[in-house]
Design a protein around this motif. Sequence first.
Motif, PDB file in Angstrom:
ATOM      1  N   TYR A 223       0.832  -1.199  -0.074  1.00 27.00           N
ATOM      2  CA  TYR A 223       0.028  -0.048  -0.004  1.00 27.00           C
ATOM      3  C   TYR A 223       0.773   1.169   0.022  1.00 27.00           C
ATOM      4  O   TYR A 223       0.490   2.313  -0.221  1.00 27.00           O
ATOM      5  N   ALA A 224       2.016   1.151   0.480  1.00 28.68           N
ATOM      6  CA  ALA A 224       2.978   2.528   0.136  1.00 28.68           C
ATOM      7  C   ALA A 224       4.259   1.996  -0.311  1.00 28.68           C
ATOM      8  O   ALA A 224       4.678   0.656  -0.158  1.00 28.68           O
ATOM      9  N   ALA A 225       5.100   2.846  -0.840  1.00 31.34           N
ATOM     10  CA  ALA A 225       6.287   2.801  -1.553  1.00 31.34           C
ATOM     11  C   ALA A 225       7.494   2.198  -0.334  1.00 31.34           C
ATOM     12  O   ALA A 225       8.103   1.524  -1.005  1.00 31.34           O
ATOM     13  N   GLY A 226       7.163   2.562   0.806  1.00 29.18           N
ATOM     14  CA  GLY A 226       8.420   2.051   1.690  1.00 29.18           C
ATOM     15  C   GLY A 226       7.890   1.027   2.846  1.00 29.18           C
ATOM     16  O   GLY A 226       8.591   0.554   3.508  1.00 29.18           O
ATOM     17  N   ASP A 227       6.716   0.382   2.600  1.00 27.63           N
ATOM     18  CA  ASP A 227       6.281  -0.764   3.308  1.00 27.63           C
ATOM     19  C   ASP A 227       7.451  -1.789   3.443  1.00 27.63           C
ATOM     20  O   ASP A 227       8.012  -2.147   2.018  1.00 27.63           O
ATOM     21  N   ASP A 228       7.511  -2.742   4.296  1.00 25.92           N
ATOM     22  CA  ASP A 228       8.477  -3.899   4.253  1.00 25.92           C
ATOM     23  C   ASP A 228       7.586  -5.170   4.100  1.00 25.92           C
ATOM     24  O   ASP A 228       6.685  -4.945   3.765  1.00 25.92           O
ATOM     25  N   ILE A 229       8.532  -6.306   4.064  1.00 30.33           N
ATOM     26  CA  ILE A 229       7.856  -7.287   3.371  1.00 30.33           C
ATOM     27  C   ILE A 229       6.821  -7.794   4.186  1.00 30.33           C
ATOM     28  O   ILE A 229       5.902  -8.669   4.058  1.00 30.33           O
ATOM     29  N   SER A 230       6.849  -7.580   5.617  1.00 28.67           N
ATOM     30  CA  SER A 230       5.679  -7.889   6.379  1.00 28.67           C
ATOM     31  C   SER A 230       4.224  -7.210   6.158  1.00 28.67           C
ATOM     32  O   SER A 230       3.306  -7.861   6.469  1.00 28.67           O
ATOM     33  N   LYS A 231       4.263  -6.454   5.065  1.00 26.95           N
ATOM     34  CA  LYS A 231       3.178  -5.612   4.918  1.00 26.95           C
ATOM     35  C   LYS A 231       2.781  -6.119   3.277  1.00 26.95           C
ATOM     36  O   LYS A 231       1.797  -5.494   2.858  1.00 26.95           O
ATOM     37  N   ALA A 232       3.352  -7.080   2.914  1.00 32.60           N
ATOM     38  CA  ALA A 232       3.026  -7.616   1.513  1.00 32.60           C
ATOM     39  C   ALA A 232       1.575  -7.878   1.319  1.00 32.60           C
ATOM     40  O   ALA A 232       1.155  -8.708   2.284  1.00 32.60           O
ATOM     41  N   VAL A 233       0.827  -7.758   0.403  1.00 33.24           N
ATOM     42  CA  VAL A 233      -0.377  -8.342   0.169  1.00 33.24           C
ATOM     43  C   VAL A 233      -0.070  -9.520  -1.133  1.00 33.24           C
ATOM     44  O   VAL A 233      -0.039  -9.144  -2.123  1.00 33.24           O
ATOM     45  N   ILE A 234      -0.605 -10.647  -0.642  1.00 34.09           N
ATOM     46  CA  ILE A 234      -0.438 -11.894  -1.432  1.00 34.09           C
ATOM     47  C   ILE A 234      -1.394 -12.314  -2.304  1.00 34.09           C
ATOM     48  O   ILE A 234      -2.489 -12.277  -1.704  1.00 34.09           O
ATOM     49  N   LEU A 235      -1.481 -12.205  -3.585  1.00 27.75           N
ATOM     50  CA  LEU A 235      -2.581 -12.513  -4.377  1.00 27.75           C
ATOM     51  C   LEU A 235      -2.889 -13.972  -4.795  1.00 27.75           C
ATOM     52  O   LEU A 235      -1.843 -14.624  -4.790  1.00 27.75           O
ATOM     53  N   SER A 236      -4.199 -14.409  -4.684  1.00 27.38           N
ATOM     54  CA  SER A 236      -4.243 -15.891  -5.138  1.00 27.38           C
ATOM     55  C   SER A 236      -3.788 -16.127  -6.612  1.00 27.38           C
ATOM     56  O   SER A 236      -3.776 -17.125  -7.042  1.00 27.38           O
ATOM     57  N   LYS A 237      -4.006 -15.135  -7.375  1.00 28.85           N
ATOM     58  CA  LYS A 237      -3.918 -15.162  -8.712  1.00 28.85           C
ATOM     59  C   LYS A 237      -3.151 -13.705  -9.253  1.00 28.85           C
ATOM     60  O   LYS A 237      -3.391 -12.865  -8.621  1.00 28.85           O
ATOM     61  N   TYR A 238      -2.697 -13.728 -10.315  1.00 33.78           N
ATOM     62  CA  TYR A 238      -1.804 -12.535 -10.771  1.00 33.78           C
ATOM     63  C   TYR A 238      -2.848 -11.377 -11.018  1.00 33.78           C
ATOM     64  O   TYR A 238      -3.769 -11.646 -11.800  1.00 33.78           O
ATOM     65  N   GLY A 239      -2.466 -10.128 -10.458  1.00 32.32           N
ATOM     66  CA  GLY A 239      -2.812  -8.975 -11.032  1.00 32.32           C
ATOM     67  C   GLY A 239      -2.198  -8.445 -12.213  1.00 32.32           C
ATOM     68  O   GLY A 239      -1.149  -8.826 -12.650  1.00 32.32           O
ATOM     69  N   LYS A 240      -2.743  -7.279 -12.619  1.00 34.30           N
ATOM     70  CA  LYS A 240      -2.173  -6.918 -13.900  1.00 34.30           C
ATOM     71  C   LYS A 240      -2.340  -5.266 -13.579  1.00 34.30           C
ATOM     72  O   LYS A 240      -3.730  -4.535 -13.085  1.00 34.30           O
ATOM     73  N   GLY A 241      -1.696  -4.388 -13.950  1.00 32.90           N
ATOM     74  CA  GLY A 241      -1.720  -2.943 -13.971  1.00 32.90           C
ATOM     75  C   GLY A 241      -0.565  -2.055 -14.599  1.00 32.90           C
ATOM     76  O   GLY A 241       0.284  -2.974 -15.251  1.00 32.90           O
ATOM     77  N   LYS A 242      -0.813  -0.643 -14.994  1.00 33.49           N
ATOM     78  CA  LYS A 242       0.130   0.046 -15.542  1.00 33.49           C
ATOM     79  C   LYS A 242       0.815   0.774 -14.585  1.00 33.49           C
ATOM     80  O   LYS A 242       0.520   1.381 -13.649  1.00 33.49           O
ATOM     81  N   ILE A 243       2.349   0.822 -14.693  1.00 34.54           N
ATOM     82  CA  ILE A 243       3.376   1.688 -13.965  1.00 34.54           C
ATOM     83  C   ILE A 243       3.089   3.022 -14.174  1.00 34.54           C
ATOM     84  O   ILE A 243       3.077   3.446 -15.174  1.00 34.54           O
ATOM     85  N   THR A 244       2.726   3.972 -13.177  1.00 35.32           N
ATOM     86  CA  THR A 244       2.126   5.277 -13.847  1.00 35.32           C
ATOM     87  C   THR A 244       3.299   6.303 -12.675  1.00 35.32           C
ATOM     88  O   THR A 244       3.259   7.507 -12.955  1.00 35.32           O
ATOM     89  N   GLY A 245       4.074   5.678 -11.847  1.00 34.81           N
ATOM     90  CA  GLY A 245       5.058   6.437 -11.316  1.00 34.81           C
ATOM     91  C   GLY A 245       6.288   5.640 -10.573  1.00 34.81           C
ATOM     92  O   GLY A 245       5.913   4.545 -10.267  1.00 34.81           O
TER      93      GLY A 245
END
Length: 326
Positions: A223-245
Motif C-alpha cells: 500500500y506504500a512505497a516504503g512498506d517492508d515485507i511484513s506488509k505485503a499483500v499476496i494475491l491468489s492469482k496474478y494481477g495486472k496494472g500499468k506503472i504510472t510512477g
Amino acid sequence: MKYGIDVAKWNGEIDWGKVKEDGIVFAILKATKKNNSVEEAFERNYAGCIENGIEVGAYRYVYAKTIEGAKKEAQALCEVLAGKKITYRVWLDMEDDSIKYIGASTLTNIINAEAEILQAAGFEVGVYCNLNWYKNVLQSEKLKEKYPFWIARYGTNDGEMQEEYSPEAFAHAWQYTSKGKVNGISGNVDLDVVFSEMSTETVEPEPHKYSVGQTVTYSSYYYAAGDDISKAVILSKYGKGKITGITSGARNPYQLDGRNRYLNDGDIRSIVTSKESEYVYHTVKSGQNLTVIAKMYGTSINQILKLNPSIKNKNLIKTGAKIRVK
C-alpha cells in the motif's frame, strides 16, 4: 582524528578555499528544509566543497512524527542528493522538541523508515543527537547496531575542544562546539571530529528494471512505497496494472494505475506487451457454450478455438473458465 564542520544557510557565503587551507577535511551540509524543499545554501556549499576537495556529508533535521512523514522526508533527500558524491554519510538530526515525546519505539521506526529509503538509493546513514537524546530519548543501544552516532556535547562551549566531554567511547563523531572559528566563514560555526574512518563511497543503486507506461502482471503488492515485507499483500492469482510512477530510492518504487498500490522488482512476474494488453477475455457463465460466446463478441467458434489451444472439446466448456475471445 579528522576535523570538519557542519553548515547551513545561516553560515552565509563561505570561502571554501580558505576553509580547506584551515585544515577542514569534511563538511556536513544541510540538504533539505522542514517543507522538504532544498536548503537554500546546499547547492552552493556542495559545489564549493567538491571544487576544493572537501569530503561531503549531508543532514536532515527530522520533524516526522509518522512513518509516512518519514518516507516523505527521505524521498525528498534522495531527490536533492541524486547524483551527488556524498562520502561522509547522510545524517538524521534528532533533536527537535516537537518529536521528543512521541516515544522511543516510534522514533526508532521513523529512523529506520528514512534509512531504508536512503540506503536503497545508495547512501550510508548515521544518527545525530545530543547526549540527553542519546541516553534518555532514543533506543540508542538498538540503533547503534545499525548506524554510527554523531554526538553534540560542548562542555563550556568556548570554541575549544574539551577532551573530558568526548563521546568517543560510544560514538563515531563529535560536534564539540557551536562557537568555532574557521577561516573563510564569518561568525561562529559548528566544529566536528571523527574518531574512526567515516569516508564511504556512495553506492550507485541498480537502475530500475521497469519503466513508467509498462503494463505488468504481479503476484503481490504494497500500500506504500516504503512498506517492508511484513506488509505485503499476496494475491491468489496474478494481477495486472500499468506503472504510472516511480519513487526513487523506495523499497517498492513502482506505483500502479495512480493508486496506493506499489511493487518492487520481486513482485513483478511479466511485462504485458502492447499486443497482449489488447487481448479480450471472457469468463464462461452457467448455460453458455462457444456458439453463444462467439455471437456475443462477433467472432467464430473456430477463431476462439485457435486462440485457446487448451480447449480440446468444443462442446465441453467449464463454467468459470477464462477464455480468450479476441
